[in-house]
Motif scaffolding. Structure first.
Motif, PDB file in Angstrom:
ATOM      1  N   PHE A 188      -2.417   5.814   2.422  1.00  0.00           N
ATOM      2  CA  PHE A 188      -3.581   4.943   2.242  1.00  0.00           C
ATOM      3  C   PHE A 188      -4.228   4.666   3.597  1.00  0.00           C
ATOM      4  O   PHE A 188      -3.573   4.218   4.540  1.00  0.00           O
ATOM      5  CB  PHE A 188      -3.140   3.629   1.600  1.00  0.00           C
ATOM      6  CG  PHE A 188      -4.255   2.634   1.409  1.00  0.00           C
ATOM      7  CD1 PHE A 188      -5.173   2.778   0.384  1.00  0.00           C
ATOM      8  CD2 PHE A 188      -4.391   1.541   2.272  1.00  0.00           C
ATOM      9  CE1 PHE A 188      -6.186   1.868   0.202  1.00  0.00           C
ATOM     10  CE2 PHE A 188      -5.400   0.620   2.103  1.00  0.00           C
ATOM     11  CZ  PHE A 188      -6.307   0.781   1.065  1.00  0.00           C
TER      12      PHE A 188
ATOM     13  N   THR B  97     -11.046   7.613   1.772  1.00  0.00           N
ATOM     14  CA  THR B  97      -9.718   7.289   1.247  1.00  0.00           C
ATOM     15  C   THR B  97      -9.508   7.980  -0.099  1.00  0.00           C
ATOM     16  O   THR B  97     -10.348   7.883  -0.996  1.00  0.00           O
ATOM     17  CB  THR B  97      -9.555   5.768   1.076  1.00  0.00           C
ATOM     18  OG1 THR B  97      -9.644   5.147   2.368  1.00  0.00           O
ATOM     19  CG2 THR B  97      -8.222   5.428   0.435  1.00  0.00           C
TER      20      THR B  97
ATOM     21  N   LYS C 272       0.847  -1.197   0.000  1.00  0.00           N
ATOM     22  CA  LYS C 272       0.000   0.000   0.000  1.00  0.00           C
ATOM     23  C   LYS C 272       0.882   1.246   0.000  1.00  0.00           C
ATOM     24  O   LYS C 272       1.963   1.264   0.590  1.00  0.00           O
ATOM     25  CB  LYS C 272      -0.942  -0.004   1.209  1.00  0.00           C
ATOM     26  CG  LYS C 272      -0.249   0.033   2.563  1.00  0.00           C
ATOM     27  CD  LYS C 272      -1.277  -0.012   3.697  1.00  0.00           C
ATOM     28  CE  LYS C 272      -0.599   0.019   5.063  1.00  0.00           C
ATOM     29  NZ  LYS C 272      -1.614  -0.032   6.170  1.00  0.00           N
TER      30      LYS C 272
ATOM     31  N   GLY D 199      -6.354   2.378   5.346  1.00  0.00           N
ATOM     32  CA  GLY D 199      -6.976   1.059   5.309  1.00  0.00           C
ATOM     33  C   GLY D 199      -5.938  -0.015   5.549  1.00  0.00           C
ATOM     34  O   GLY D 199      -4.800   0.257   5.953  1.00  0.00           O
TER      35      GLY D 199
ATOM     36  N   SER E  29      -5.609   6.044  -4.535  1.00  0.00           N
ATOM     37  CA  SER E  29      -4.436   5.284  -4.106  1.00  0.00           C
ATOM     38  C   SER E  29      -4.163   4.169  -5.096  1.00  0.00           C
ATOM     39  O   SER E  29      -5.090   3.612  -5.695  1.00  0.00           O
ATOM     40  CB  SER E  29      -4.648   4.685  -2.707  1.00  0.00           C
ATOM     41  OG  SER E  29      -4.960   5.692  -1.760  1.00  0.00           O
TER      42      SER E  29
ATOM     43  N   SER F 265     -10.411  -0.438   2.501  1.00  0.00           N
ATOM     44  CA  SER F 265     -10.144   0.982   2.720  1.00  0.00           C
ATOM     45  C   SER F 265     -11.299   1.618   3.480  1.00  0.00           C
ATOM     46  O   SER F 265     -12.420   1.103   3.486  1.00  0.00           O
ATOM     47  CB  SER F 265      -9.944   1.700   1.380  1.00  0.00           C
ATOM     48  OG  SER F 265     -11.089   1.540   0.565  1.00  0.00           O
TER      49      SER F 265
END
Length: 369
Positions: free
Chosen positions: A139, A162, A135, A141, A165, A158
């Motif tokens: 990010f 968010t 990730k 999540g 990404s 997520s």
């Protein structure tokens, strides 16, 4: 009256008898512009003009080049398909213009990495499809491996809000130095899938279930590939060296910072989608590219699957809008390493599958995978 105003005797002073003999006789001979003997000046040359010579040199005597032999022009049906109608904006979600400008400048400051030799341990991991999903910074999540599944299976979730990404594999799925058909003399295909588990955070999970499609939610998923490096705050397909199919609008993007090309339907909760690329050597008599550009030594095809079945595809070298595509197909032609990418914004939950044992799509039994 007769004594006055009598005319003088004789002609007036301005006229005299015999004037022609006394004044202004004409010059002898014809006027200068018309002479009976022209050899004295400005006679035409005795030879043909300089642009023509009866005795031409060997170089000048060669015939003009022949017209192009139309019989060697390939059938236009063999040319890559013409471009699909493009869109200026996505109907679902769009990043800001400032973010696009920042990503463009980032690409100028970070040129594509040249293909790198890989140690045997990494080559074995790629061969075993044991890919790691990483990730990006920022990010919000979790991205975790599925311990109860085959290696190369990841769970990503997520949170609401968010930002755009790009989750990326840590190793390439395609190694240009090891997989290029120019080296191996056989085609090479890469592929992976993701399963859409949910849309929306835990507080809105039931609402997300009712929505069913990403088109109806303030969230999105994209599945694709890229040549590194790639900005982690941009969805794949938007910037140089990347392509993807976006699940919120169903469009495909190839280095396209605008609205993509209409391609498929929006992804639904419960569906499994996949994307693949195949490189193979061009035939020696393959047609030229659009615009007369240099033909790539490799043909590249992209295909998309939904629930285990092919659901469309395209030729990478189809004509592209130069004003819309950032660098054309740069980085995707087979001379750079290619990584897997999953784009996410908003609250979504997916399972990403790199291992063929977990795919719904059954690959053909050949050596290109």
């Amino acid at each position: 009256m007769s004594d006055k105003y009598q005319p003088p005797a004789g002609p007036p002073p301005s006229w005299r008898h015999g004037r022609k003999e006394e004044e202004y006789p004409p010059p002898p001979g014809p006027p200068p512009s018309n002479r009976s003997h022209q050899s004295e000046g400005y006679a035409p040359p005795s030879e043909p003009p300089p642009s023509w010579h009866g005795n031409q040199s060997s170089e000048e005597s060669q015939p003009p080049p022949a017209y192009h032999d139309w019989t060697v022009i390939p059938d236009t049906a063999l040319l890559p398909p013409p471009p699909q109608l493009t869109n200026e904006l996505s109907p679902t979600a769009n990043a800001s213009e400032a973010e696009g400008e920042a990503a463009y400048k980032w690409g100028l400051q970070n040129p594509l990495w040249k293909a790198r030799p890989l140690p045997q341990a990494q080559l074995r991991a790629i061969h075993d499809h044991a890919h790691t999903l990483v990730k990006p910074q920022g990010f919000t999540g979790d991205v975790l491996p599925q311990s109860n599944r085959n290696p190369g299976t990841w769970h990503a979730k997520s949170r609401s809000g968010t930002r755009d990404s790009c989750l990326q594999t840590s190793l390439p799925l395609y190694s240009a130095l090891n997989d290029s058909p120019l080296e191996t003399e056989r085609p090479k295909t890469i592929y992976f899938e993701l399963h859409v588990l949910g849309v929306g955070d835990s507080h809105n999970f039931m609402r997300a279930r009712r929505q069913q499609t990403l088109e109806e939610a303030d969230a999105g998923i994209a599945i694709g590939f890229f040549a590194p490096p790639y900005p982690g705050w941009r969805l794949p397909g938007w910037q140089r060296g990347s392509l993807a199919v976006h699940g919120d609008d169903g469009r495909r993007y190839v280095n396209d910072t605008f609205g993509g090309v209409d391609f498929t339907n929006a992804f639904k909760v419960g569906e499994t989608v996949g994307i693949g690329m195949t490189w193979k050597a061009q035939m020696s008599d393959a047609p030229p590219t659009y615009g007369g550009g240099q033909r790539s030594p490799l043909a590249v095809d992209i295909f998309f699957t939904r629930n285990g079945h092919r659901d469309g595809g395209w030729n990478l070298h189809e004509e592209m809008d130069a004003e819309r595509s950032e660098g054309g197909t740069m980085g995707l032609d087979g001379d750079y390493d290619i990584f897997g990418a999953v784009g996410i914004f908003g609250a979504v939950e997916v399972e990403v599958r790199f291992n063929p044992a977990d795919w719904m799509f059954k690959v053909p039994p050949d050596k290109s995978w």
